[in-house]
Design a protein around this motif. Structure first.
Motif, PDB file in Angstrom:
ATOM      1  N   MET A 189      64.281  -3.650  95.891  1.00 47.24           N
ATOM      2  CA  MET A 189      64.020  -2.834  95.158  1.00 47.24           C
ATOM      3  C   MET A 189      63.861  -1.380  96.428  1.00 47.24           C
ATOM      4  N   THR A 190      65.375  -0.167  96.469  1.00 48.59           N
ATOM      5  CA  THR A 190      64.823   0.561  96.954  1.00 48.59           C
ATOM      6  C   THR A 190      64.192   2.296  96.443  1.00 48.59           C
ATOM      7  N   SER A 191      64.303   2.931  96.676  1.00 48.97           N
ATOM      8  CA  SER A 191      64.212   4.182  96.146  1.00 48.97           C
ATOM      9  C   SER A 191      65.106   4.976  96.229  1.00 48.97           C
ATOM     10  N   GLY A 192      65.415   6.029  95.473  1.00 54.06           N
ATOM     11  CA  GLY A 192      66.840   7.345  95.468  1.00 54.06           C
ATOM     12  C   GLY A 192      67.020   6.690  96.900  1.00 54.06           C
ATOM     13  N   PRO A 193      66.360   8.144  97.902  1.00 57.19           N
ATOM     14  CA  PRO A 193      66.586   8.370  99.583  1.00 57.19           C
ATOM     15  C   PRO A 193      66.810   7.351 100.399  1.00 57.19           C
ATOM     16  N   THR A 194      66.290   6.118 100.013  1.00 59.69           N
ATOM     17  CA  THR A 194      66.505   4.736 101.002  1.00 59.69           C
ATOM     18  C   THR A 194      68.242   3.732 100.678  1.00 59.69           C
ATOM     19  N   ARG A 195      68.102   4.036  99.295  1.00 57.35           N
ATOM     20  CA  ARG A 195      69.223   2.257  99.189  1.00 57.35           C
ATOM     21  C   ARG A 195      70.448   3.032  99.614  1.00 57.35           C
ATOM     22  N   PRO A 196      70.898   4.185 100.208  1.00 56.19           N
ATOM     23  CA  PRO A 196      72.465   4.069 100.798  1.00 56.19           C
ATOM     24  C   PRO A 196      72.335   3.359 102.316  1.00 56.19           C
ATOM     25  N   ASP A 197      70.822   3.950 103.108  1.00 58.21           N
ATOM     26  CA  ASP A 197      70.588   4.027 104.275  1.00 58.21           C
ATOM     27  C   ASP A 197      70.332   2.269 104.245  1.00 58.21           C
ATOM     28  N   THR A 198      69.454   1.154 103.835  1.00 59.25           N
ATOM     29  CA  THR A 198      69.221   0.301 102.903  1.00 59.25           C
ATOM     30  C   THR A 198      70.812  -0.755 102.753  1.00 59.25           C
ATOM     31  N   VAL A 199      71.312  -0.412 101.880  1.00 60.70           N
ATOM     32  CA  VAL A 199      71.986  -1.400 101.609  1.00 60.70           C
ATOM     33  C   VAL A 199      73.261  -1.008 102.671  1.00 60.70           C
ATOM     34  N   ALA A 200      73.798  -0.015 103.626  1.00 58.53           N
ATOM     35  CA  ALA A 200      74.655  -0.300 104.630  1.00 58.53           C
ATOM     36  C   ALA A 200      73.803  -0.582 105.520  1.00 58.53           C
ATOM     37  N   PHE A 201      72.600  -0.854 106.220  1.00 65.04           N
ATOM     38  CA  PHE A 201      71.821  -1.606 107.332  1.00 65.04           C
ATOM     39  C   PHE A 201      71.802  -3.352 107.056  1.00 65.04           C
ATOM     40  N   PHE A 202      72.371  -3.526 105.705  1.00 63.85           N
ATOM     41  CA  PHE A 202      72.154  -5.119 105.440  1.00 63.85           C
ATOM     42  C   PHE A 202      73.920  -5.184 105.305  1.00 63.85           C
ATOM     43  N   GLU A 203      74.554  -3.926 105.388  1.00 65.27           N
ATOM     44  CA  GLU A 203      76.184  -4.648 105.094  1.00 65.27           C
ATOM     45  C   GLU A 203      76.253  -4.595 106.862  1.00 65.27           C
ATOM     46  N   THR A 204      75.328  -3.311 107.389  1.00 64.83           N
ATOM     47  CA  THR A 204      76.072  -3.144 109.229  1.00 64.83           C
ATOM     48  C   THR A 204      75.441  -5.259 109.571  1.00 64.83           C
ATOM     49  N   ASN A 205      74.432  -5.411 109.318  1.00 66.19           N
ATOM     50  CA  ASN A 205      75.143  -6.552 110.247  1.00 66.19           C
ATOM     51  C   ASN A 205      74.752  -7.884 109.209  1.00 66.19           C
ATOM     52  N   LYS A 206      75.791  -7.368 108.293  1.00 68.61           N
ATOM     53  CA  LYS A 206      76.144  -8.909 107.533  1.00 68.61           C
ATOM     54  C   LYS A 206      74.729  -9.804 106.802  1.00 68.61           C
ATOM     55  N   TYR A 207      74.553  -8.933 106.252  1.00 66.49           N
ATOM     56  CA  TYR A 207      73.131  -9.588 105.354  1.00 66.49           C
ATOM     57  C   TYR A 207      71.940 -10.559 106.168  1.00 66.49           C
ATOM     58  N   ILE A 252      70.288  -8.862  95.859  1.00 68.46           N
ATOM     59  CA  ILE A 252      70.864  -8.121  95.675  1.00 68.46           C
ATOM     60  C   ILE A 252      69.685  -6.662  94.836  1.00 68.46           C
ATOM     61  N   PHE A 253      69.690  -5.416  95.071  1.00 71.19           N
ATOM     62  CA  PHE A 253      69.625  -4.319  95.388  1.00 71.19           C
ATOM     63  C   PHE A 253      69.099  -3.450  94.766  1.00 71.19           C
ATOM     64  N   PHE A 254      68.321  -2.849  93.792  1.00 74.60           N
ATOM     65  CA  PHE A 254      67.958  -2.265  92.407  1.00 74.60           C
ATOM     66  C   PHE A 254      66.943  -1.152  93.054  1.00 74.60           C
ATOM     67  N   GLU A 255      67.194  -0.078  91.921  1.00 71.51           N
ATOM     68  CA  GLU A 255      66.180   1.104  92.514  1.00 71.51           C
ATOM     69  C   GLU A 255      65.362   1.742  91.620  1.00 71.51           C
ATOM     70  N   GLN A 256      64.196   1.937  91.912  1.00 68.61           N
ATOM     71  CA  GLN A 256      63.470   2.366  91.498  1.00 68.61           C
ATOM     72  C   GLN A 256      63.011   3.701  90.906  1.00 68.61           C
ATOM     73  N   GLY A 257      62.636   3.400  89.633  1.00 66.53           N
ATOM     74  CA  GLY A 257      62.819   5.091  89.338  1.00 66.53           C
ATOM     75  C   GLY A 257      62.067   6.056  89.083  1.00 66.53           C
ATOM     76  N   THR A 258      61.835   6.953  88.898  1.00 67.38           N
ATOM     77  CA  THR A 258      61.518   8.805  89.123  1.00 67.38           C
ATOM     78  C   THR A 258      60.969   9.218  87.892  1.00 67.38           C
ATOM     79  N   LEU A 259      59.772   9.742  87.474  1.00 67.66           N
ATOM     80  CA  LEU A 259      59.019  10.924  87.106  1.00 67.66           C
ATOM     81  C   LEU A 259      59.618  12.555  87.083  1.00 67.66           C
ATOM     82  N   PRO A 260      59.858  13.758  86.368  1.00 67.85           N
ATOM     83  CA  PRO A 260      59.855  14.663  86.725  1.00 67.85           C
ATOM     84  C   PRO A 260      58.047  14.978  87.290  1.00 67.85           C
ATOM     85  N   CYS A 261      58.308  16.158  88.044  1.00 72.20           N
ATOM     86  CA  CYS A 261      56.843  16.600  88.274  1.00 72.20           C
ATOM     87  C   CYS A 261      56.635  17.348  87.585  1.00 72.20           C
ATOM     88  N   LEU A 262      55.162  17.896  87.205  1.00 73.02           N
ATOM     89  CA  LEU A 262      54.519  18.682  86.226  1.00 73.02           C
ATOM     90  C   LEU A 262      53.873  19.231  86.651  1.00 73.02           C
TER      91      LEU A 262
END
Length: 492
Positions: free
Chosen positions: A167-185, A194-204
């Motif tokens: 589970m990644t967050s929105g900001p970390t997902r691209p870098d996390t996936v790229a890191f795994f791909e670069t290092n051949k998993y 399997i990568f999936f993304e943490q949810g978000t909620l609006p700030c109030l």
């Protein structure tokens, strides 16, 4: 235009029409971006979450509201590897390894954090704690999975796979996936990572109004590590809305899941001992804990609260209760939470049934926002809004069969929290603790190390001290990295 009108009607009914305050000033692209974002927000749920969170906070702070007595864990719900007989621990390990060998175990990694406090802009799992090999936390955990697959395969005589859900967050997902791909998993099959993304909620705002951080954008924040339960149901790919982590677990016939946080360099990924223990207790949810070192240690502990299993913060326990000891002479409230959990997949599928009852926690923060009257960006100097979070342990009170396993801190827990040089839970303590653990493996196998010698044993060589028979009787006089059993010879 029809869909925009419908969206405006929906937000107005929810008392959140301010999000359209600058609509007439937006160009076509900005308008499309705003509409797309708002359409993806369940605004009625946001209102419910806010109301429930504020009510829970008020009740918690109201001395007239009795939440229920806080009591130590009942003896029948917990056990310990510390001081336990070797045969009992071996039986747990055998049962856990059997489940792994049958392909019944998956791993769930919470890896949404960035290494900001460490001085890094990369996801925390990419961090190098300064080991001789310079392996990242991600690599160490990947190699532990790979080694465990080998151990389980040797046990049952066929290939064993342990799927890894990250589970990644929105900001970390691209870098996390790229890191795994670069290092051949890191040698794992990409189909089983399997990568999936943490949810978000609006700030109030303090009174529950959705905040804009640009005229065409709602300010959002991650919904806490407890958001993992909803994220397990979310589509892995928007183009295939029926496919989620939960459906993937079902397709693979995974019955049990081990979940942990990325920042623990000692974590035993898919720990057979923990899994076997949980199976012996027929637990649907369980927590691995370490012993609280002193009454004043600022950690949450697993305990009973109102006769329900919960993580109780240290501030909720009186000084007198924190210092209380049981008949063994240990602290009565000693089960320090380390965010290391076991679940049955059946339990994970049931969370949706009580999810609405779990109260989000309120964090008051300084949130950059747009002044609704002028449209200018405001960077507040004091808290002006709310971020709402669930914690991963918020499901504990809803568990029917809960269990707790205490483990030795030096064997299982060394978190990476603080900047280099802090002296506590920093890269240097992580490095120290990991190398000390590997030294223990070698000495337990019959080897001796000369003073000052540091040997880093790859997880591919040994998951938890097994497979080191060849070092018996050897004295190592040189420091180094061992990536295969044959590599030990060069360090004698």
């Amino acid at each position: 235009m029809a869909s925009l009108a419908k969206l405006q009607e929906k937000y107005e009914a929810a008392g959140q029409s301010q999000v359209f305050n600058f609509l007439s000033q937006l160009n076509a692209t900005q308008k499309e971006n705003l509409v797309q974002q708002l359409a993806g927000i369940d605004i009625e749920r946001v209102n419910r979450v806010y109301t429930r969170a504020i009510e829970a906070e008020k009740a918690f702070n109201d001395p007239n509201v009795q939440e229920g007595a806080i009591e130590p864990l009942p003896a029948e719900s917990c056990d310990s590897t510390v001081g336990s007989s070797g045969s009992k621990v071996a039986a747990w390990r055998e049962a856990g390894l059997d489940a792994i060998s049958k392909g019944q175990v998956g791993v769930l990694l919470m890896a949404g954090g960035q290494g900001t406090r460490l001085g890094s802009s990369a996801p925390k799992g990419c961090y190098d704690i300064g080991l001789p090999s310079h392996k990242s936390l991600f690599q160490y955990q990947a190699e532990r999975i790979k080694r465990l697959q080998t151990v389980a395969s040797e046990k049952c005589g066929k290939d064993v796979l342990v799927p890894w859900y990250i589970m990644t967050s929105g900001p970390t997902r691209p870098d996390t996936v790229a890191f795994f791909e670069t290092n051949k998993y890191f040698g794992l099959d990409p189909k089983n990572v399997i990568f999936f993304e943490q949810g978000t909620l609006p700030c109030l705002t303090m009174d529950g109004k959705v905040i804009l951080d640009a005229p065409d954008h709602v300010a959002v924040a991650p919904d806490g590590n407890g958001g993992i339960y909803a994220a397990l149901r979310s589509p892995l790919n928007p183009s295939v809305p029926t496919r989620s982590v939960l459906t993937d677990l079902a397709e693979r016939n995974i019955l049990y899941v081990h979940a942990y946080c990325v920042d623990n360099c000692l974590v035993r990924v898919a720990d057979p001992i923990f899994i076997g223990y949980c199976l012996s207790k027929q637990a649907d949810c369980a927590a691995k804990v370490v012993r609280k070192v002193e009454p004043t240690e600022s950690v949450g502990v697993v305990a009973l609260k109102g006769n329900k299993y919960s993580v109780v913060e240290y501030s909720e326990i009186s000084a007198e209760a924190a210092a209380k000891r049981d008949t063994t002479g240990q602290l009565a409230f000693r089960a320090a939470n380390i965010a290391n959990h076991f679940y049955t997949t059946a339990f994970l599928n049931k969370v949706v049934e009580f999810e609405e009852d779990m109260a989000f926690h309120v964090a008051r923060k300084k949130i950059p926002c747009v002044d609704l009257s002028t449209g200018s960006l405001v960077k507040p100097t004091k808290p002006n809004g709310l971020k709402l979070e669930l914690f991963v342990f918020d499901v504990f009170p809803y568990t029917n069969n809960f269990a707790v396993l205490e483990v030795d801190r030096k064997e299982d827990f060394s978190p990476l929290k603080n900047a280099p040089g802090t002296g506590v839970d920093d890269p240097q303590t992580s490095r120290r603790d990991l190398l000390a653990r590997q030294k223990h493996f070698l000495e337990a196998a019959g080897a001796t190390l000369a003073d000052g010698v540091e040997i880093e044993v790859s997880p591919l060589v040994s998951y938890d001290g097994e497979g080191l028979e060849s070092v018996k009787g050897k004295k190592f006089s040189r420091s180094g990295i061992v990536e295969s059993v044959e590599g030990f010879d060069a360090l004698v």
